[in-house]
Write a protein that holds these residues in place. Structure first.
Motif, PDB file in Angstrom:
ATOM      1  N   GLU A  23      -0.660   2.250  -2.720  1.00 55.16           N
ATOM      2  CA  GLU A  23       0.727   1.823  -2.494  1.00 55.16           C
ATOM      3  C   GLU A  23       1.080   1.815  -1.011  1.00 55.16           C
ATOM      4  N   LYS A  24       0.688   2.870  -0.299  1.00 52.54           N
ATOM      5  CA  LYS A  24       1.067   3.003   1.104  1.00 52.54           C
ATOM      6  C   LYS A  24       0.294   2.060   2.018  1.00 52.54           C
ATOM      7  N   VAL A  25      -0.949   1.755   1.651  1.00 55.06           N
ATOM      8  CA  VAL A  25      -1.784   0.885   2.473  1.00 55.06           C
ATOM      9  C   VAL A  25      -1.537  -0.579   2.147  1.00 55.06           C
ATOM     10  N   GLY A  26      -1.182  -0.852   0.888  1.00 57.01           N
ATOM     11  CA  GLY A  26      -0.967  -2.230   0.471  1.00 57.01           C
ATOM     12  C   GLY A  26      -2.258  -2.937   0.095  1.00 57.01           C
ATOM     13  N   ASN A  29      -5.765  -1.112  -5.822  1.00 52.81           N
ATOM     14  CA  ASN A  29      -6.386   0.130  -6.250  1.00 52.81           C
ATOM     15  C   ASN A  29      -7.893  -0.037  -6.448  1.00 52.81           C
ATOM     16  N   VAL A  30      -8.294  -1.141  -7.061  1.00 54.92           N
ATOM     17  CA  VAL A  30      -9.717  -1.372  -7.337  1.00 54.92           C
ATOM     18  C   VAL A  30     -10.519  -1.511  -6.039  1.00 54.92           C
ATOM     19  N   ASN A  31      -9.936  -2.122  -5.016  1.00 59.13           N
ATOM     20  CA  ASN A  31     -10.637  -2.263  -3.733  1.00 59.13           C
ATOM     21  C   ASN A  31     -10.775  -0.925  -3.023  1.00 59.13           C
ATOM     22  N   LEU A  32      -9.742  -0.096  -3.080  1.00 59.32           N
ATOM     23  CA  LEU A  32      -9.847   1.236  -2.487  1.00 59.32           C
ATOM     24  C   LEU A  32     -10.829   2.101  -3.259  1.00 59.32           C
ATOM     25  N   SER A  33     -10.887   1.909  -4.554  1.00 61.95           N
ATOM     26  CA  SER A  33     -11.847   2.649  -5.372  1.00 61.95           C
ATOM     27  C   SER A  33     -13.276   2.320  -4.947  1.00 61.95           C
ATOM     28  N   LYS A  34     -13.539   1.058  -4.667  1.00 59.78           N
ATOM     29  CA  LYS A  34     -14.866   0.652  -4.195  1.00 59.78           C
ATOM     30  C   LYS A  34     -15.171   1.275  -2.833  1.00 59.78           C
ATOM     31  N   ARG A  44     -12.405  -4.675   6.318  1.00 59.76           N
ATOM     32  CA  ARG A  44     -11.613  -5.343   7.354  1.00 59.76           C
ATOM     33  C   ARG A  44     -11.018  -4.289   8.289  1.00 59.76           C
ATOM     34  N   PHE A  45     -10.960  -4.638   9.568  1.00 59.72           N
ATOM     35  CA  PHE A  45     -10.352  -3.719  10.529  1.00 59.72           C
ATOM     36  C   PHE A  45      -8.891  -3.471  10.189  1.00 59.72           C
ATOM     37  N   SER A  46      -8.204  -4.469   9.676  1.00 58.17           N
ATOM     38  CA  SER A  46      -6.794  -4.276   9.316  1.00 58.17           C
ATOM     39  C   SER A  46      -6.660  -3.250   8.186  1.00 58.17           C
ATOM     40  N   THR A  47      -7.595  -3.270   7.248  1.00 56.05           N
ATOM     41  CA  THR A  47      -7.577  -2.280   6.162  1.00 56.05           C
ATOM     42  C   THR A  47      -7.907  -0.905   6.701  1.00 56.05           C
ATOM     43  N   LEU A  48      -8.922  -0.809   7.534  1.00 56.29           N
ATOM     44  CA  LEU A  48      -9.296   0.466   8.143  1.00 56.29           C
ATOM     45  C   LEU A  48      -8.147   1.022   8.971  1.00 56.29           C
ATOM     46  N   ASN A  49      -7.474   0.158   9.712  1.00 62.64           N
ATOM     47  CA  ASN A  49      -6.328   0.565  10.509  1.00 62.64           C
ATOM     48  C   ASN A  49      -5.225   1.144   9.626  1.00 62.64           C
ATOM     49  N   CYS A  52      -6.268   4.571   8.174  1.00 63.61           N
ATOM     50  CA  CYS A  52      -6.182   5.617   9.206  1.00 63.61           C
ATOM     51  C   CYS A  52      -4.736   5.981   9.521  1.00 63.61           C
ATOM     52  N   ARG A  53      -3.857   4.970   9.536  1.00 66.17           N
ATOM     53  CA  ARG A  53      -2.436   5.237   9.803  1.00 66.17           C
ATOM     54  C   ARG A  53      -1.847   6.119   8.704  1.00 66.17           C
ATOM     55  N   VAL A  54      -2.109   5.754   7.447  1.00 64.57           N
ATOM     56  CA  VAL A  54      -1.535   6.486   6.315  1.00 64.57           C
ATOM     57  C   VAL A  54      -2.129   7.893   6.202  1.00 64.57           C
TER      58      VAL A  54
END
Length: 75
Positions: A23-26, A29-34, A44-49, A52-54
């Motif tokens: 929810e906080k990263v946007g 759920n399935v992608n974060l689970s992987k 992606r750097f945007s996802t990693l960013n 890390c922020r959250v």
């Protein structure tokens, strides 16, 4: 694989569930689970960013390099 994902460890340290992080990263759920289980070959750097922020952490807290026998064959 020489890069090990430690997202599960950082999430446990922060006492954050996969649903809450999603929810906080946007990110789905399935992608974060992987990511959490290491079943991805890229991030992606945007996802990693966002992660890390959250989680208030550094990329090195999530990604770890471990030399493998395959790495020596590439040299």
């Amino acid at each position: 694989m020489a890069i090990i994902l430690r997202l599960d460890r950082v999430m446990a340290d922060r006492k954050m569930s996969l649903n809450e992080l999603s929810e906080k990263v946007g990110v789905a759920n399935v992608n974060l689970s992987k990511l959490k289980t290491g079943k991805v070959s890229a991030i992606r750097f945007s996802t990693l960013n966002a992660i890390c922020r959250v989680l208030n952490c550094q990329p090195g807290d999530i990604l770890e390099y471990e030399e493998s026998d395959d790495d020596e064959a590439d040299d």
